[in-house]
Design a protein around this motif. Sequence first.
Motif, PDB file in Angstrom:
ATOM      1  N   TRP A  24       0.840  -1.188   0.000  1.00 37.46           N
ATOM      2  CA  TRP A  24       0.000   0.000   0.000  1.00 37.46           C
ATOM      3  C   TRP A  24       0.872   1.233   0.000  1.00 37.46           C
ATOM      4  O   TRP A  24       1.807   1.347   0.789  1.00 37.46           O
ATOM      5  CB  TRP A  24      -0.905   0.033   1.224  1.00 37.46           C
ATOM      6  N   CYS A  64       5.444   3.461   1.434  1.00 36.04           N
ATOM      7  CA  CYS A  64       4.632   2.263   1.201  1.00 36.04           C
ATOM      8  C   CYS A  64       4.845   1.287   2.343  1.00 36.04           C
ATOM      9  O   CYS A  64       5.836   1.366   3.074  1.00 36.04           O
ATOM     10  CB  CYS A  64       4.925   1.616  -0.144  1.00 36.04           C
ATOM     11  N   GLU A  82      -1.341  -7.123   9.294  1.00 37.87           N
ATOM     12  CA  GLU A  82      -1.995  -5.914   8.791  1.00 37.87           C
ATOM     13  C   GLU A  82      -2.432  -5.004   9.934  1.00 37.87           C
ATOM     14  O   GLU A  82      -2.242  -3.788   9.867  1.00 37.87           O
ATOM     15  CB  GLU A  82      -3.189  -6.284   7.910  1.00 37.87           C
ATOM     16  N   GLU A 124      -5.185   5.724   4.772  1.00 31.49           N
ATOM     17  CA  GLU A 124      -5.093   5.374   3.348  1.00 31.49           C
ATOM     18  C   GLU A 124      -5.937   4.156   3.010  1.00 31.49           C
ATOM     19  O   GLU A 124      -6.625   4.138   2.001  1.00 31.49           O
ATOM     20  CB  GLU A 124      -3.634   5.102   2.952  1.00 31.49           C
ATOM     21  N   ARG A 125      -5.914   3.156   3.861  1.00 29.34           N
ATOM     22  CA  ARG A 125      -6.678   1.932   3.598  1.00 29.34           C
ATOM     23  C   ARG A 125      -8.172   2.189   3.703  1.00 29.34           C
ATOM     24  O   ARG A 125      -8.955   1.599   2.959  1.00 29.34           O
ATOM     25  CB  ARG A 125      -6.241   0.821   4.542  1.00 29.34           C
ATOM     26  N   GLY A 184      -9.182   3.840   0.486  1.00 28.01           N
ATOM     27  CA  GLY A 184      -8.893   3.093  -0.721  1.00 28.01           C
ATOM     28  C   GLY A 184      -9.950   2.164  -1.114  1.00 28.01           C
ATOM     29  O   GLY A 184     -10.258   1.801  -2.161  1.00 28.01           O
TER      30      GLY A 184
END
Length: 84
Positions: free
Chosen positions: A15, A23, A67, A80-81, A84
């Motif tokens: 990611w 990332c 994760e 961000e996740r 997304g």
Amino acid sequence: MSTRLDPNWAVLASWESADRFRCVDIFARPDGSFGFEEFRCDPEDMGAWTPVAYFSGATYATRADAEQAAERAVSWLADERSQG
């Protein structure tokens, strides 16, 4: 790939931050454990990804555990996740 990541580890997800300068990779090891690492990519590094911390040394029993740990450890990742 960073020299910090063993070439036998399989990257399962990667990611990037919105600015594309950071990332996080989630990976599986041959022994069945999982881990993650955060990288930065600075323009002066000509596109090379450089590890930011030593997160890859920790082991997790499941991908989900890795994760969740990454989201707790990397300040920008959860936002961000979720977008997304």
